[in-house]
Design a protein around this motif. Structure first.
Motif, PDB file in Angstrom:
ATOM      1  N   GLU A 117       0.976  -1.086   0.149  1.00 10.81           N
ATOM      2  CA  GLU A 117       0.002   0.226  -0.213  1.00 10.81           C
ATOM      3  C   GLU A 117       0.923   1.377   0.119  1.00 10.81           C
ATOM      4  O   GLU A 117       0.418   2.506   0.215  1.00 10.81           O
ATOM      5  N   MET A 118       2.035   1.107  -0.470  1.00  8.90           N
ATOM      6  CA  MET A 118       2.591   2.358  -0.675  1.00  8.90           C
ATOM      7  C   MET A 118       2.638   3.012  -2.261  1.00  8.90           C
ATOM      8  O   MET A 118       2.669   2.249  -2.899  1.00  8.90           O
ATOM      9  N   PRO A 119       2.489   4.151  -2.277  1.00 12.17           N
ATOM     10  CA  PRO A 119       2.284   4.724  -3.404  1.00 12.17           C
ATOM     11  C   PRO A 119       3.616   4.407  -4.502  1.00 12.17           C
ATOM     12  O   PRO A 119       4.617   4.518  -4.248  1.00 12.17           O
ATOM     13  N   LEU A 120       3.228   3.880  -5.688  1.00 15.47           N
ATOM     14  CA  LEU A 120       4.185   3.648  -6.956  1.00 15.47           C
ATOM     15  C   LEU A 120       5.067   4.693  -6.850  1.00 15.47           C
ATOM     16  O   LEU A 120       6.287   4.742  -7.064  1.00 15.47           O
ATOM     17  N   GLY A 121       4.306   6.127  -6.883  1.00 13.05           N
ATOM     18  CA  GLY A 121       5.135   7.359  -7.170  1.00 13.05           C
ATOM     19  C   GLY A 121       6.095   7.569  -6.103  1.00 13.05           C
ATOM     20  O   GLY A 121       7.060   8.325  -6.589  1.00 13.05           O
ATOM     21  N   PHE A 122       5.807   7.125  -5.064  1.00  4.25           N
ATOM     22  CA  PHE A 122       7.041   7.509  -3.914  1.00  4.25           C
ATOM     23  C   PHE A 122       8.220   6.861  -4.490  1.00  4.25           C
ATOM     24  O   PHE A 122       9.269   7.122  -3.965  1.00  4.25           O
TER      25      PHE A 122
END
Length: 180
Positions: A117-122
């Motif tokens: 659930e970590m943003p891909l963009g991060f």
């Protein structure tokens, strides 16, 4: 969360992708969002107190599951399919579908399979080699009630991935407030 997949995946599947230039969106309030060259997640994060990602689905798919234009953009390759909803203060803002070729998931990029659930963009935009190209946009709604989407190819260490993002009705892209 499966309702998102049922409701919004068909909109992305049936989107009539066009170049931003052909839709003359540059300089518009929503155009700034659709043309964002950096991390959409970081930009969304600035518009809420709590930014979260809900992982809807992640699985490996055969290249035969890709559309012709997806194969043209990332190759005729097996992929990791990732579907998420980006949320601001508990409100669904963006439904995103990412195709990551299995060949991209090698070396440093093997961690892309473990984002959860970590943003891909991060993850992607912390890498100096990250870049975006092949940006296309579509209005999957109506003129009166637009639902904008964008699709682009991201590169990280010269390895591609394809991201399609549908801006849901409560997303700040539709807000009349100051856009940042």
């Amino acid at each position: 969360m499966s309702k998102f997949k049922q409701l919004y995946k068909p909109l992305l599947d049936n989107a009539q992708w066009e170049t931003p230039l052909s839709l003359a969106i540059e300089g518009t309030a929503f155009g700034h969002w659709l043309l964002e060259p950096n991390s959409l997640s970081r930009r969304l994060q600035r518009h809420c107190d709590e930014f979260t990602v809900s992982l809807i689905e992640q699985k490996k798919i055969d290249s035969t599951m890709l559309s012709a234009d997806e194969r043209e953009l990332i190759g005729d390759v097996d992929c990791l399919l990732r579907k998420v909803v980006l949320m601001g203060d508990g409100q669904p803002w963006v439904f995103a579908r990412t195709l990551i070729p299995l060949s991209t998931l090698t070396g440093q990029e093997s961690d892309l399979e473990q984002l959860g659930e970590m943003p891909l963009g991060f993850r992607v935009f912390t890498d100096r080699s990250a870049r975006r190209d092949a940006l296309e946009v579509a209005n999957t709604g109506t003129q009166a009630q637009p639902l904008w989407a964008r699709r682009s190819r991201l590169w990280i260490n010269n390895k591609p991935l394809l991201v399609a993002e549908l801006f849901l009705a409560q997303a700040p892209v539709y807000s009349k407030e100051k856009q940042c």
